[in-house]
Every structure is written in structure tokens, then in C-alpha cells.
Design an enzyme around this catalytic site. Structure first.
Site, mmCIF file in Angstrom:
data_model
loop_
_atom_site.group_PDB
_atom_site.id
_atom_site.type_symbol
_atom_site.label_atom_id
_atom_site.label_comp_id
_atom_site.label_asym_id
_atom_site.label_seq_id
_atom_site.Cartn_x
_atom_site.Cartn_y
_atom_site.Cartn_z
ATOM 1 C CG HIS A 3 28.362 72.470 78.347
ATOM 2 N ND1 HIS A 3 27.489 71.413 78.488
ATOM 3 C CD2 HIS A 3 28.640 72.896 79.598
ATOM 4 C CE1 HIS A 3 27.254 71.219 79.784
ATOM 5 N NE2 HIS A 3 27.940 72.110 80.472
ATOM 6 C CG HIS A 35 24.948 71.904 82.735
ATOM 7 N ND1 HIS A 35 26.202 71.784 83.260
ATOM 8 C CD2 HIS A 35 24.117 71.303 83.635
ATOM 9 C CE1 HIS A 35 26.142 71.146 84.427
ATOM 10 N NE2 HIS A 35 24.876 70.851 84.673
ATOM 11 C CG MET A 43 27.434 67.566 87.380
ATOM 12 S SD MET A 43 27.907 68.651 86.028
ATOM 13 C CE MET A 43 29.064 69.741 86.841
ATOM 14 C CG ASP A 53 29.997 69.670 82.756
ATOM 15 O OD1 ASP A 53 28.896 70.252 82.857
ATOM 16 O OD2 ASP A 53 31.076 70.275 82.644
ATOM 17 C CB SER A 95 31.892 74.701 79.340
ATOM 18 O OG SER A 95 31.594 75.806 80.187
ATOM 19 C CG MET A 129 24.238 73.640 86.770
ATOM 20 S SD MET A 129 25.982 73.969 86.585
ATOM 21 C CE MET A 129 25.984 74.722 84.960
ATOM 22 C CG ASP A 168 28.319 75.380 82.165
ATOM 23 O OD1 ASP A 168 29.514 75.422 81.820
ATOM 24 O OD2 ASP A 168 27.699 74.311 82.322
ATOM 25 C CG MET A 224 25.828 78.282 86.664
ATOM 26 S SD MET A 224 27.529 78.480 87.269
ATOM 27 C CE MET A 224 28.319 77.130 86.370
HETATM 28 C C1 DX5 Z 1 30.475 73.577 86.173
HETATM 29 C C2 DX5 Z 1 30.003 73.502 84.722
HETATM 30 C C3 DX5 Z 1 31.027 72.907 83.810
HETATM 31 C C4 DX5 Z 1 32.331 73.686 83.834
HETATM 32 C C5 DX5 Z 1 33.392 72.950 83.074
HETATM 33 O O1 DX5 Z 1 29.370 73.756 87.015
HETATM 34 O O2 DX5 Z 1 28.851 72.708 84.613
HETATM 35 O O3 DX5 Z 1 30.508 72.841 82.486
HETATM 36 O O4 DX5 Z 1 32.149 74.930 83.247
HETATM 37 O O5 DX5 Z 1 34.547 73.730 83.190
HETATM 38 P P1 DX5 Z 1 35.952 72.994 83.384
HETATM 39 O O6 DX5 Z 1 36.114 72.157 82.139
HETATM 40 O O7 DX5 Z 1 36.926 74.123 83.483
HETATM 41 O O8 DX5 Z 1 35.835 72.162 84.618
HETATM 42 ZN ZN ZN Z 2 28.231 72.300 82.538
#
Ligand code: DX5
Ligand code: ZN
Length: 221
Positions: free
Chosen positions: A34, A67, A138, A174, A10, A69, A36, A38
Site C-alpha cells: 500500500h 492510495h 478510511m 485503512d 502501508s 491522497m 500512500d 500525499m
Molecule cells: C493514512 C493512510 C494509511 C495509514 C495507515 O492517511 O492512508 O494507509 O498509513 O497507517 P496506520 O495503519 O498506522 O494507521
Molecule cells: Zn492509505
């Protein structure tokens, strides 16, 4: 028969002001990137809007595992597939129609992942196993990188592995994945691993990815 292992780092903890370079540092060692996404509604954080995501996807030298969110996931997920993502994950807690959105993602040429937050049980979503390509379990509350791996999610990984059976469905974990935690996740049945801070806080991110992969491969035999 040993499972194929994938490391999908990520970029959440990467240097956003230098993203092209950061991605280049890990691309050769990674199976997918990956991403993320948000929206500061579904989770209390914001990362990329669609326009910026589309730029990252277009410039990325390897496939992108988005991903999502986001609250309006049914509306925007197909666009991420159309923008060229290899995989698009929607959260069960955000979508109002898994079959419809999964079908739209696959029709647009991407794999469809189903994201499950720590407080959500996997049993309620076992029936969708033949409409998706991946479960994303998660192991932190979504929203931020650098959190501690939640070992009480190990049982959910085991249950998900049983639900998948011998189908070609990936089981992604994740959150808080590191050299200390990846073996327990692999032993419980995960085959696809997101690592953010463990990779980008490392001296040599590419070497860290290979170390994570070696641990997961040895567990998955
Ligand atoms: C959190 C994300 C993850 C996160 C993982 O909401 O979905 O992908 O970035 O980061 P680490 O590996 O640092 O937990
Ligand atoms: Zn993620």
C-alpha cells in the site's frame, strides 16, 4: 462461503531512508504494498511525488496498491496505472469525474479503488459500484499513520458490504488496523486490510502480517 482475505501493508511508517530493505522485509507475506501518496494539499502531509512513486513501483517485488491522497487526482491517477500499479485508489472528495477516471485507470491495466473519508457517507457513491473494483473505507482521517481506529466507521463497513453484494469488489479498510481492531473490521465485512504502524512498529513485521491475516481469516469464515 468464506471471503478471500488480503493484507496490504502501508509503508507510511517505514524507514523511508531504507525503503528497499523495508519493502523486502514484508513483501513475501503481503498481498500488495500500500503506497500512500500525499501532496500536502488534499491532506496536510507530503510523501512521494510521481517520480519517486514510479521508482518504488518499478522496484517493488509485489504489486502496488496506490492510495492517492492528492488534489489533482483525475489528472495523475492514470499515470500511476501506466507506471504498473496493480490498483489505484482515488478519493471521492478529490475527483470530479469518477466514471471517467475509473475507466482511464482500468484501461491502463490497473484495478480502480474509490476512497471514502470518515466524514463522507457511502450511500452517495453506491451507484458507482459497477464501475470500480474496490471501496476503501478510511478508519482514520487521511494524512498520518499511527492514529486510533475509528470504531464509528464499522457501520459504514457493514453498509458497504451490503452495497457490494456478491460482486467481485474488494472492501479495504485503512487506518488504525491492528491485532486489537482487525477482527471488528473483518466481522463487519472488510476483506482487504491496510496496516502501517502495526506492521512496521512490530519486532517482526512479517510475523505481524501473518498474525493479522489469521485473525481476519477466522472472522471472515
Ligand atoms: C493514512 C493512510 C494509511 C495509514 C495507515 O492517511 O492512508 O494507509 O498509513 O497507517 P496506520 O495503519 O498506522 O494507521
Ligand atoms: Zn492509505
Amino acid at each position: 462461503m468464506s471471503r478471500e482475505i488480503r493484507i496490504t501493508p502501508s509503508i507510511l511508517n517505514a524507514d523511508f531512508s531504507n525503503l528497499d530493505l523495508e519493502i523486502k522485509r514484508i513483501a513475501a507475506s503481503s498481498d500488495l504494498l500500500h503506497l500512500d501518496v500525499m501532496d500536502n494539499i488534499f491532506v496536510p502531509n507530503f510523501t512521494f511525488d510521481f517520480a519517486r512513486s514510479a521508482e518504488i513501483i518499478a522496484d517493488c517485488p509485489i504489486g502496488v496498491d496506490a492510495h492517492l491522497m492528492v488534489a489533482e487526482v483525475d489528472q495523475i491517477a492514470p499515470a500511476y496505472a501506466e507506471a504498473g500499479c496493480a490498483s489505484v485508489t482515488i478519493h471521492v472528495e478529490a475527483t470530479s469525474n469518477i466514471p471517467m477516471t475509473a475507466k482511464a485507470i482500468r484501461k491502463a491495466g490497473a484495478r480502480c479503488g474509490l476512497g471514502i473519508k470518515p466524514g463522507t457517507s457511502i450511500e452517495d457513491y453506491a451507484d458507482f459500484v459497477d464501475e470500480i473494483d474496490m471501496f476503501l473505507i478510511m478508519t482514520v482521517e487521511p494524512g498520518f499513520g499511527g492514529q486510533k481506529f475509528m470504531y464509528d466507521m464499522i457501520e459504514k463497513l457493514r453498509k458497504t458490504r451490503v452495497i457490494i453484494g456478491d460482486r467481485p469488489i474488494w472492501l479495504q479498510v485503512d487506518g488504525g488496523v491492528s491485532l486489537e481492531t482487525i477482527s471488528a473490521a473483518a466481522e463487519a465485512g472488510a476483506d482487504t486490510f491496510v496496516a502501517g504502524s502495526a506492521v512496521f512498529n512490530a519486532e517482526d513485521p512479517a510475523a505481524m502480517i501473518e498474525s493479522l491475516r489469521a485473525l481476519a481469516v477466522s472472522e471472515a469464515r
